[in-house]
Design a protein around this motif. Structure first.
Motif, PDB file in Angstrom:
ATOM      1  N   MET A   1     -55.975  73.066  43.958  1.00  0.00           N
ATOM      2  CA  MET A   1     -56.590  72.034  42.856  1.00  0.00           C
ATOM      3  C   MET A   1     -56.061  70.678  43.408  1.00  0.00           C
ATOM      4  SD  MET A   1     -56.048  71.601  38.979  1.00  0.00           S
ATOM      5  CE  MET A   1     -56.578  73.069  38.613  1.00  0.00           C
TER       6      MET A   1
ATOM      7  N   ASP B   1     -61.784  68.268  42.547  1.00  0.00           N
ATOM      8  CA  ASP B   1     -61.811  69.021  41.222  1.00  0.00           C
ATOM      9  C   ASP B   1     -61.840  68.119  40.143  1.00  0.00           C
ATOM     10  OD1 ASP B   1     -61.670  71.805  42.149  1.00  0.00           O
ATOM     11  OD2 ASP B   1     -59.651  71.173  42.884  1.00  0.00           O
TER      12      ASP B   1
ATOM     13  N   TYR C   1     -70.458  68.695  37.854  1.00  0.00           N
ATOM     14  CA  TYR C   1     -69.304  67.964  37.222  1.00  0.00           C
ATOM     15  C   TYR C   1     -69.596  67.852  35.869  1.00  0.00           C
ATOM     16  CZ  TYR C   1     -66.930  67.390  41.682  1.00  0.00           C
ATOM     17  OH  TYR C   1     -66.544  67.628  42.854  1.00  0.00           O
TER      18      TYR C   1
ATOM     19  N   ARG D   1     -64.889  68.927  37.988  1.00  0.00           N
ATOM     20  CA  ARG D   1     -65.649  70.182  38.465  1.00  0.00           C
ATOM     21  C   ARG D   1     -65.896  71.302  37.354  1.00  0.00           C
ATOM     22  NH1 ARG D   1     -67.512  71.882  43.289  1.00  0.00           N
ATOM     23  NH2 ARG D   1     -66.660  70.039  44.292  1.00  0.00           N
TER      24      ARG D   1
ATOM     25  N   SER E   1     -63.221  74.193  37.233  1.00  0.00           N
ATOM     26  CA  SER E   1     -62.000  73.833  37.466  1.00  0.00           C
ATOM     27  C   SER E   1     -60.780  74.335  36.570  1.00  0.00           C
ATOM     28  CB  SER E   1     -61.606  72.392  37.681  1.00  0.00           C
ATOM     29  OG  SER E   1     -62.507  71.759  38.564  1.00  0.00           O
TER      30      SER E   1
END
Length: 253
Positions: free
Chosen positions: A1, A28, A52, A73, A76
């Protein structure tokens, strides 16, 4: 990440560069500072960028001034929420609550002039108290943004290391040190302890960037457990559309 911070220096002026950067880097999380736009003024190039969730604290304090954004994101970390904290001034802060950490995006006041310098010190003190309260609750914290302070002598090129200059004063540096004394790690510096040319912002002088006459003022600070998960850090020197470079950390969960 990966988690990035980037002072975009005007999202409307930088919209095409930002969209291209998002497409190539695929962060991310990214904190954007100095957006210089109200939420309704954010370009469709960015608001419609797929993949996003987007949160904004736009420049309602003063038109074309300050402002921060936070892009996440969609896949994520599951459910997230975002808020503007009560200590915020001049549209400079966003706080994102995620399952594994709280991410605070900040654009610390520059502090030019006596009145605004006092605003800067007050903001840093309030920010520290807020982070202390999160840590006391057992939360993991990421503080990311443009701190507008070069913490040590190594963080500013010798050509600009002038005693008493805003961004270099003892009170400002002490205010940042107070954050680190909470247990936060200045992880980019910790992994590059002796690197003298590690800068993230360059003044608008002819060839200042080409000669790397810069400051390291864009930072990511991590609470201890998160610092232990860092697998890499970087300053994206290839991205030159803003006067600041994006800074990132990679976390291995």
């Amino acid at each position: 990440m990966n988690i990035y911070t980037w002072n975009i220096n005007g999202i409307r002026a930088r919209q095409e560069a930002l969209a291209a950067w998002l497409d190539s880097r695929k962060p991310d999380f990214v904190v954007l500072e100095e957006v210089k736009a109200r939420e309704e003024e954010i370009p469709e190039t960015i608001t419609d960028f797929a993949g996003y969730r987007k949160f904004w604290n736009g420049s309602s304090f003063k038109k074309g001034y300050s402002g921060v954004g936070l892009l996440v994101r969609e896949e994520s970390l599951g459910d997230v929420s975002c808020e503007v904290p009560p200590f915020d001034v001049e549209n400079r802060t966003l706080v994102l609550h995620a399952p594994q950490f709280t991410l605070i995006g900040t654009y610390v006041p520059r502090g030019n002039g006596a009145e605004h310098y006092a605003v800067k010190l007050r903001y840093l003190a309030d920010l520290k108290e807020y982070i202390a309260s999160l840590i006391a609750e057992g939360q993991e914290v990421i503080l990311a943004g443009d701190m507008n302070v070069a913490l040590t002598e190594i963080d500013v090129h010798r050509s600009q290391n002038k005693p008493g200059a805003t961004g270099l004063r003892p009170e400002e540096r002490s205010a940042i040190e107070a954050h680190l004394e909470l247990g936060l790690h200045d992880i980019v510096r910790e992994l590059n302890p002796d690197k003298k040319d590690l800068f993230t912002w360059w003044p608008n002088w002819k060839f200042a960037r080409e000669r790397n006459l810069g400051w390291r003022i864009d930072c990511i600070y991590l609470s201890p457990a998160l610092a232990g998960k860092v697998s890499g850090v970087s300053v994206d020197l290839d991205e030159k559309s803003s006067d600041h470079a994006p800074v990132s950390v990679e976390l291995a969960f």
